[in-house]
Design a protein around this motif. Sequence first.
Motif, PDB file in Angstrom:
ATOM      1  N   PRO A 291       0.832  -1.207   0.000  1.00 21.72           N
ATOM      2  CA  PRO A 291       0.000   0.000   0.000  1.00 21.72           C
ATOM      3  C   PRO A 291       0.865   1.255   0.000  1.00 21.72           C
ATOM      4  CG  PRO A 291       0.058  -0.934   2.193  1.00 21.72           C
ATOM      5  CD  PRO A 291       0.809  -1.881   1.304  1.00 21.72           C
TER       6      PRO A 291
ATOM      7  N   LYS B 256       0.213   3.919   1.404  1.00 23.99           N
ATOM      8  CA  LYS B 256       0.151   4.448   2.770  1.00 23.99           C
ATOM      9  C   LYS B 256       0.659   3.394   3.759  1.00 23.99           C
ATOM     10  CE  LYS B 256      -3.544   7.736   1.998  1.00 23.99           C
ATOM     11  NZ  LYS B 256      -4.834   8.254   2.478  1.00 23.99           N
ATOM     12  N   TRP B 257       1.749   2.757   3.411  1.00 24.65           N
ATOM     13  CA  TRP B 257       2.273   1.648   4.201  1.00 24.65           C
ATOM     14  C   TRP B 257       2.687   2.085   5.598  1.00 24.65           C
ATOM     15  CZ3 TRP B 257       6.448  -2.144   1.933  1.00 24.65           C
ATOM     16  CH2 TRP B 257       6.395  -3.361   2.609  1.00 24.65           C
TER      17      TRP B 257
ATOM     18  N   GLU C 291       1.436   4.572   7.353  1.00 24.42           N
ATOM     19  CA  GLU C 291       0.194   4.800   8.098  1.00 24.42           C
ATOM     20  C   GLU C 291      -0.423   3.467   8.530  1.00 24.42           C
ATOM     21  OE1 GLU C 291      -4.149   6.781   7.223  1.00 24.42           O
ATOM     22  OE2 GLU C 291      -2.430   7.555   6.122  1.00 24.42           O
ATOM     23  N   PHE C 292      -0.423   2.495   7.640  1.00 25.19           N
ATOM     24  CA  PHE C 292      -0.929   1.162   7.968  1.00 25.19           C
ATOM     25  C   PHE C 292      -0.127   0.553   9.117  1.00 25.19           C
ATOM     26  CE2 PHE C 292      -0.410  -3.465   7.251  1.00 25.19           C
ATOM     27  CZ  PHE C 292      -1.697  -3.864   7.556  1.00 25.19           C
ATOM     28  N   SER C 293       1.185   0.672   9.039  1.00 20.86           N
ATOM     29  CA  SER C 293       2.052   0.091  10.067  1.00 20.86           C
ATOM     30  C   SER C 293       1.834   0.743  11.426  1.00 20.86           C
ATOM     31  CB  SER C 293       3.519   0.218   9.649  1.00 20.86           C
ATOM     32  OG  SER C 293       3.748  -0.557   8.488  1.00 20.86           O
TER      33      SER C 293
ATOM     34  N   LEU D 172      -0.976   1.971  12.426  1.00 17.08           N
ATOM     35  CA  LEU D 172      -2.287   1.484  12.856  1.00 17.08           C
ATOM     36  C   LEU D 172      -2.183   0.118  13.535  1.00 17.08           C
ATOM     37  CD1 LEU D 172      -5.500   1.727  12.620  1.00 17.08           C
ATOM     38  CD2 LEU D 172      -5.212   0.329  10.563  1.00 17.08           C
TER      39      LEU D 172
ATOM     40  N   LYS E 149      -9.188  -3.936  11.921  1.00 19.16           N
ATOM     41  CA  LYS E 149      -8.740  -2.585  11.546  1.00 19.16           C
ATOM     42  C   LYS E 149      -7.878  -2.632  10.291  1.00 19.16           C
ATOM     43  CE  LYS E 149      -8.790  -0.441  16.112  1.00 19.16           C
ATOM     44  NZ  LYS E 149      -7.975   0.221  17.149  1.00 19.16           N
ATOM     45  N   ALA E 150      -6.987  -3.605  10.247  1.00 16.90           N
ATOM     46  CA  ALA E 150      -6.115  -3.760   9.084  1.00 16.90           C
ATOM     47  C   ALA E 150      -6.935  -4.052   7.834  1.00 16.90           C
ATOM     48  CB  ALA E 150      -5.104  -4.876   9.329  1.00 16.90           C
TER      49      ALA E 150
ATOM     50  N   PHE F 118      -8.777  -0.900   6.722  1.00 18.24           N
ATOM     51  CA  PHE F 118      -7.835   0.066   6.172  1.00 18.24           C
ATOM     52  C   PHE F 118      -7.407  -0.334   4.761  1.00 18.24           C
ATOM     53  CE2 PHE F 118      -3.647   1.706   5.266  1.00 18.24           C
ATOM     54  CZ  PHE F 118      -3.710   3.022   5.689  1.00 18.24           C
ATOM     55  N   LEU F 119      -6.943  -1.556   4.592  1.00 16.99           N
ATOM     56  CA  LEU F 119      -6.400  -1.978   3.303  1.00 16.99           C
ATOM     57  C   LEU F 119      -7.471  -2.084   2.226  1.00 16.99           C
ATOM     58  CD1 LEU F 119      -3.799  -4.593   4.565  1.00 16.99           C
ATOM     59  CD2 LEU F 119      -3.331  -2.310   3.632  1.00 16.99           C
TER      60      LEU F 119
ATOM     61  N   TRP G 229      -2.247   1.576  -4.279  1.00 16.67           N
ATOM     62  CA  TRP G 229      -1.361   0.419  -4.183  1.00 16.67           C
ATOM     63  C   TRP G 229      -0.244   0.524  -5.204  1.00 16.67           C
ATOM     64  CZ3 TRP G 229      -1.766  -3.518  -0.691  1.00 16.67           C
ATOM     65  CH2 TRP G 229      -2.943  -3.580   0.038  1.00 16.67           C
TER      66      TRP G 229
END
Length: 100
Positions: A21, A23-24, A26-28, A30, A74-75, A78-79, A87
Amino acid sequence: MTSEMGDNLIEYVTSENRVWPLKWHEFSKLIGLNKPGFLPPLILGGAAESDAAKRQRLIDQINFIATDPVLLQKADVFLRSLPEDGWYRSPDPLSDKDRW
């Protein structure tokens, strides 16, 4: 260790030529960037890693949270909520060559 939800999420993130992603970071954040044992995204210092390594790191991150249904949910949200252009994509088979 994975769960059915984790397996489904991994199937999603590896479909349609998805690699990681955009926004990797931001994902991490989270899902636990600061937790012991958490593998950081392969950006900045890891940017030179291959597409195959980056996809595997994303899968490893999902597996890291697979036993926590709240974080996994949540993951998943988000994804799956990322737009199609949210992506980095590369056709399979992914390169295992570093970018530099």
